[in-house]
Design an enzyme around this catalytic site. Structure first.
Site, PDB file in Angstrom:
ATOM      1  N   HIS A  61       0.836  -1.218   0.000  1.00  0.00           N
ATOM      2  CA  HIS A  61       0.000   0.000   0.000  1.00  0.00           C
ATOM      3  C   HIS A  61       0.866   1.263   0.000  1.00  0.00           C
ATOM      4  O   HIS A  61       0.781   2.098   0.895  1.00  0.00           O
ATOM      5  CB  HIS A  61      -0.952   0.001   1.213  1.00  0.00           C
ATOM      6  CG  HIS A  61      -1.932  -1.136   1.205  1.00  0.00           C
ATOM      7  ND1 HIS A  61      -2.991  -1.191   0.322  1.00  0.00           N
ATOM      8  CD2 HIS A  61      -1.997  -2.272   1.950  1.00  0.00           C
ATOM      9  CE1 HIS A  61      -3.669  -2.313   0.537  1.00  0.00           C
ATOM     10  NE2 HIS A  61      -3.094  -2.992   1.504  1.00  0.00           N
ATOM     11  N   SER A  62       1.698   1.384  -1.021  1.00  0.00           N
ATOM     12  CA  SER A  62       2.696   2.465  -1.035  1.00  0.00           C
ATOM     13  C   SER A  62       2.122   3.831  -1.380  1.00  0.00           C
ATOM     14  O   SER A  62       2.712   4.851  -1.041  1.00  0.00           O
ATOM     15  CB  SER A  62       3.825   2.118  -2.005  1.00  0.00           C
ATOM     16  OG  SER A  62       3.316   1.820  -3.291  1.00  0.00           O
TER      17      SER A  62
END
Length: 377
Positions: free
Chosen positions: A102-103
């Site tokens: 979940h960058s």
């Protein structure tokens, strides 16, 4: 080259608050060790989920005393949650990371992954032929089921709830459960609620999906097209409202002013748990401190619900991810990504280059195409 690729795989203990899952369970570790790979496990990594060091040793793993030594020994690092600041210093250029990343909303992690020049696969971006997300689906279903059970538990009088039981009783109506979203999360919640004899209303904007769910997956539940007016109507007499819709900017399902139209003491469980998201009054809560009240309506917004069933969740996650981990271990990151049409979507970071569009756009970082990456390395 065709000769067997032997990989050193490291699995540290999760350090995120309230994260009790483990990335690989023992029966899947033995799959890796029996194909000639070495697995290193941080001591106690699986304990909260019910898996002992002894079980890992029996499966062929070696136990190491701390995270630093796991990162030092492993060339491939497998985790459940994103890389957190205490782990940034352990990253080395030789590492291939596999986890939920979940960058796009985590700039410090994005910088750490780029600066360390690791290769990183994000589980949440692995995509199948139909545009589905095979490594999110098992967790989504569990989030729905756990969300339902959590909501029921906190409806007991002993927890300050309405004191109703979901199935009703002879002569007494069952609970009315309203669920927004007919995807994997919503289906998880709806199927369990229907099995417990609740009065279930499933709402979505996708008529085809509503038809599929009510005719084939959970026959007999009620479906309602999701519009503002219909939502206002359905939540009026709901005992529990579940939000299983992934939030996007501009989406509000229940605004604060709509709460006054609900039954006092009724409960909203926001399974998506995006603060100020689809449920305007949502703010993060934890397993320790799950409930708060706004305008007489109780709210639960726990972002990592599946962690409360860590044993089942770890097995589900590990069973879903093991074929991909095995393929990367067998072939190396590049060949695995080139050969596997699903896995390639999850290849988000490569040796200092960002290959994931959403994160590039979120932070104004240059995007490099995967084709170019394969030419470069």
């Amino acid at each position: 080259s065709k000769e067997e690729y032997k990989m050193k795989i490291g699995m540290p203990k999760e350090i995120k608050e309230n994260e009790f899952r483990v990335a690989i369970v023992p029966h899947n570790v033995s799959k890796l060790t029996s194909s000639g790979h070495q697995v290193y496990v941080e001591t106690g990594a699986g304990l909260a989920a019910g898996f002992t060091d002894e079980q890992y040793i029996k499966a062929g793993a070696e136990i190491l005393p701390d995270a630093a030594s796991v990162f030092k020994q492993g060339d491939m690092i497998v985790k459940v949650k994103e890389i957190l600041p205490p782990e940034f210093g352990f990253l080395e250029e030789r590492h291939t990371i596999c986890t939920y990343i979940h960058s796009a909303n985590r700039l410090p992690q994005t910088k750490a992954l780029l600066e360390s020049k690791v290769v990183a696969f994000a589980y949440e971006d692995v995509k199948d032929e139909n545009g589905g997300f095979p490594l999110l689906e098992p967790m989504s279903r569990l989030a729905g089921e756990t969300g339902l059970l959590t909501g029921l538990f906190y409806s007991f009088t002993t927890h300050g709830g309405s004191g109703k039981i979901i199935c009703g009783n002879p002569g007494i109506k069952p609970m009315k459960i309203v669920i927004f979203g007919a995807g994997h999360v919503g289906i998880g919640a709806a199927r369990l609620a229907a099995a417990l004899n609740a009065d279930v209303v499933l709402m979505d904007v996708n008529i085809k999906q509503l038809d599929l769910v009510s005719s084939q997956i959970i026959p007999g539940i009620k479906t309602v097209f999701s519009t503002h007016d219909n939502i206002v109507e359905e939540i009026k007499d709901a005992d529990i409202v579940f939000n299983a819709v992934k939030w996007f900017p501009g989406l509000t399902l229940i605004s604060r002013d709509m709460l006054k139209g609900m039954q006092p003491g009724s409960l909203i469980v926001d399974i998506d748990a995006e603060p100020g998201g689809a449920i305007e009054t949502c703010r993060y809560t934890t397993h320790e401190d799950p409930i708060y009240e706004v305008d007489g309506i109780r709210h639960i917004c726990i972002p990592n619900l599946p962690s409360s069933v860590a044993n089942t969740a770890s097995q589900s996650l590990s069973n879903a991810t093991i074929p991909y981990i095995q393929e990367i271990a067998d072939k190396g990151w590049k060949q695995a990504a080139m050969d596997n049409g699903r896995l390639i979507h999850g290849l988000d970071f490569v040796k200092g280059y960002l290959t994931f569009k959403d994160t590039a756009e979120a932070f104004g970082i240059e995007l490099t195409s995967k084709e170019k990456i394969f030419e470069m390395f």
